[in-house]
Design a protein around this motif. Sequence first.
Motif, short mmCIF file in Angstrom:
data_model
loop_
_atom_site.label_atom_id
_atom_site.label_comp_id
_atom_site.label_asym_id
_atom_site.label_seq_id
_atom_site.Cartn_x
_atom_site.Cartn_y
_atom_site.Cartn_z
N ASN A 175 -101.96 -11.85 -39.24
CA ASN A 175 -102.66 -13.03 -39.76
C ASN A 175 -101.85 -14.30 -39.55
OD1 ASN A 175 -105.04 -11.81 -40.60
ND2 ASN A 175 -104.22 -11.28 -42.60
N LEU A 176 -100.52 -14.22 -39.78
CA LEU A 176 -99.68 -15.40 -39.57
C LEU A 176 -99.65 -15.76 -38.08
CD1 LEU A 176 -97.78 -17.58 -40.63
CD2 LEU A 176 -95.90 -15.94 -40.36
N MET A 177 -99.59 -14.76 -37.23
CA MET A 177 -99.59 -15.01 -35.78
C MET A 177 -100.89 -15.68 -35.35
SD MET A 177 -97.89 -11.48 -34.53
CE MET A 177 -96.23 -11.02 -35.03
N ILE A 178 -102.00 -15.23 -35.91
CA ILE A 178 -103.30 -15.84 -35.58
C ILE A 178 -103.32 -17.28 -36.07
CG2 ILE A 178 -105.77 -15.78 -36.13
CD1 ILE A 178 -105.44 -12.65 -36.10
N LYS B 224 -101.71 -19.44 -33.74
CA LYS B 224 -102.32 -19.36 -32.42
C LYS B 224 -101.51 -18.52 -31.44
CE LYS B 224 -105.02 -23.40 -33.02
NZ LYS B 224 -105.07 -24.70 -33.38
N GLN B 225 -100.80 -17.54 -31.98
CA GLN B 225 -100.06 -16.58 -31.16
C GLN B 225 -100.94 -15.34 -31.00
OE1 GLN B 225 -97.11 -17.23 -29.76
NE2 GLN B 225 -97.13 -19.26 -30.67
N TYR B 226 -102.06 -15.53 -30.33
CA TYR B 226 -103.09 -14.50 -30.26
C TYR B 226 -102.62 -13.23 -29.55
CZ TYR B 226 -105.90 -18.50 -31.65
OH TYR B 226 -106.37 -19.60 -32.30
#
Length: 122
Positions: free
Chosen positions: A91-94, A97-99
């Motif tokens: 969730n933090l990556m999303i 924007k670290q998809y």
Amino acid sequence: DLANGFLAKHPKATGIYARLYRIYVNDGQLAEAFRVLEREAQQFPNSSACVVRMAKHHISWDKDEAKAMELLKRVMNDPKQFPEGKLSAANLMIEGKQYAMAIEVLKKGIAENDPYVLDLHK
């Protein structure tokens, strides 16, 4: 002072940590803000959300992605202590924007039959 005094008597009062953190951040006291996150993580040692908030602080304020990744790896790689770790980290990556990284974490969770990731997958 009021919030710190309250937490001294009621250390499990989760909402107070978030408010106190925001007060310190808004006042530019970033080191004090991070100490609030550390105190919260000590009170809730199995909360992946607490550790992920610490990682987010490193990304947002310290600009230290290495420290953030170290924390995220901790929650992703210890499902016994952090049952929701992979999902919280993804969730933090999303959010950042670290998809591609998020997809890899979620794929790993699916492969490991992580119940939280599988629920999201459904």
